[in-house]
Design a protein around this motif. Sequence first.
Motif, mmCIF file in Angstrom:
data_model
loop_
_atom_site.group_PDB
_atom_site.id
_atom_site.type_symbol
_atom_site.label_atom_id
_atom_site.label_comp_id
_atom_site.label_asym_id
_atom_site.label_seq_id
_atom_site.Cartn_x
_atom_site.Cartn_y
_atom_site.Cartn_z
ATOM 1 N N VAL A 1 -34.220 61.189 10.830
ATOM 2 C CA VAL A 1 -34.327 60.426 9.497
ATOM 3 C C VAL A 1 -33.673 61.816 8.644
ATOM 4 O O VAL A 1 -32.847 61.488 7.684
ATOM 5 C CB VAL A 1 -35.614 59.979 9.078
ATOM 6 C CG1 VAL A 1 -35.448 59.418 7.585
ATOM 7 C CG2 VAL A 1 -35.785 58.837 9.854
ATOM 8 N N PHE B 1 -30.936 59.282 -4.351
ATOM 9 C CA PHE B 1 -32.019 59.695 -3.441
ATOM 10 C C PHE B 1 -33.104 60.851 -4.091
ATOM 11 O O PHE B 1 -34.191 60.953 -3.745
ATOM 12 C CB PHE B 1 -31.738 60.083 -2.024
ATOM 13 C CG PHE B 1 -31.037 59.047 -1.087
ATOM 14 C CD1 PHE B 1 -31.865 58.364 -0.884
ATOM 15 C CD2 PHE B 1 -29.585 59.077 -1.048
ATOM 16 C CE1 PHE B 1 -31.387 57.035 0.100
ATOM 17 C CE2 PHE B 1 -29.139 58.015 -0.285
ATOM 18 C CZ PHE B 1 -29.952 57.157 0.268
ATOM 19 N N SER C 1 -25.093 60.489 -3.725
ATOM 20 C CA SER C 1 -26.227 60.258 -3.149
ATOM 21 C C SER C 1 -27.204 61.101 -3.495
ATOM 22 O O SER C 1 -28.496 60.791 -3.695
ATOM 23 C CB SER C 1 -25.879 60.777 -1.568
ATOM 24 O OG SER C 1 -24.857 59.759 -1.035
ATOM 25 N N LEU D 1 -26.164 64.008 3.769
ATOM 26 C CA LEU D 1 -25.522 62.946 2.824
ATOM 27 C C LEU D 1 -25.926 63.468 1.349
ATOM 28 O O LEU D 1 -25.026 63.533 0.553
ATOM 29 C CB LEU D 1 -26.338 61.594 3.028
ATOM 30 C CG LEU D 1 -25.773 60.443 2.214
ATOM 31 C CD1 LEU D 1 -24.157 60.186 2.669
ATOM 32 C CD2 LEU D 1 -26.583 59.251 2.401
ATOM 33 N N ILE D 2 -27.145 63.805 1.206
ATOM 34 C CA ILE D 2 -27.355 64.231 -0.006
ATOM 35 C C ILE D 2 -26.540 65.693 -0.638
ATOM 36 O O ILE D 2 -26.432 65.761 -1.674
ATOM 37 C CB ILE D 2 -29.042 64.710 -0.232
ATOM 38 C CG1 ILE D 2 -29.864 63.282 -0.089
ATOM 39 C CG2 ILE D 2 -29.364 65.453 -1.548
ATOM 40 C CD1 ILE D 2 -31.263 63.454 -0.200
ATOM 41 N N LEU E 1 -30.189 62.431 6.378
ATOM 42 C CA LEU E 1 -30.091 62.142 4.785
ATOM 43 C C LEU E 1 -30.051 63.552 3.987
ATOM 44 O O LEU E 1 -29.268 63.467 3.015
ATOM 45 C CB LEU E 1 -31.820 61.613 4.804
ATOM 46 C CG LEU E 1 -31.981 61.289 3.170
ATOM 47 C CD1 LEU E 1 -31.027 60.249 3.014
ATOM 48 C CD2 LEU E 1 -33.508 60.736 3.075
ATOM 49 N N ILE F 1 -35.269 67.424 4.996
ATOM 50 C CA ILE F 1 -34.418 67.098 3.980
ATOM 51 C C ILE F 1 -34.145 68.057 3.001
ATOM 52 O O ILE F 1 -32.758 68.497 2.699
ATOM 53 C CB ILE F 1 -34.824 65.703 2.916
ATOM 54 C CG1 ILE F 1 -35.021 64.635 4.141
ATOM 55 C CG2 ILE F 1 -34.056 65.453 2.030
ATOM 56 C CD1 ILE F 1 -35.688 63.482 3.530
#
Length: 267
Positions: free
Chosen positions: A85, A103, A99, A92-93, A89, A146
């Motif tokens: 996950v 997010f 994004s 992408l961020i 993510l 993340i």
Amino acid sequence: MRGRLRRLVGWGLTRPAVQAALPFVLLVGVWQLVVELEIYPRAFFPGPGDVAAALVALTYKGILPAYLQDSVTRLAVGTAVGALVGIPLGVLIGLHPLSYRFFWPLIIFFQAIGDIAWLPILLIWFGFTLTTMTFVIVYTVVFPIIFNTALGVRTVPVDVIRAAQCLGASRSQILWEVLLPGALPNIITGLRTGLGYGWRALIAAEIIVGTSGIGFMMFDARRSGSVVEMILGMILLGLLWYAVDAGVLRPAEQATVERWGLVRATG
């Protein structure tokens, strides 16, 4: 004879295994000394020999191997889900400003809600089950991954990306051959930090929710006042994490970012 002994000691001190074991040997020596001085009653502060005897006894009964297997399996599953996950993510961020704007506030908000704060509602939703513990581990692991992945992607020099574009690289090639390798030191840092936090969260979840595992063993030992089992559990936690770091994370780091020259070797 004395010169040969000195060379042998000098050779031993240069071995990585000896260097790693030396601080622990000294620590155990100080521990045994405190026990011998009887500063605390032995029932409250058992010595290394007592802990070793408990290790043998619990292993012989099959309790310790089963609890270890349960804890390690839970950590592995939770970390794998957290990485699956967190890394996409984070990429992408790190890549898209839209994004990031969508997010980032959510991530900051949920990061402030600690994993333990979820336990009361998780117990209502899922009960005293494996799902509750897995949720807590994934929730704890995912945020460091993340943050570090997004930071790693954003710190890849723009000139490198433009150079790849000028050479005709497609978007997927830039992602797999430029951005992800460039972000790998941060991704590994995120995994290492997330694993450490996840390990602590697992023990807390096992203490509150579990019916097996090292955390459960330590908490259950309070019924009989078995301090030796509590200390044994704490030692196992440290040794297991050391083994994961030395056997998995460190070799992965050496085989990738150190080999590619992205970070300096620590020796």
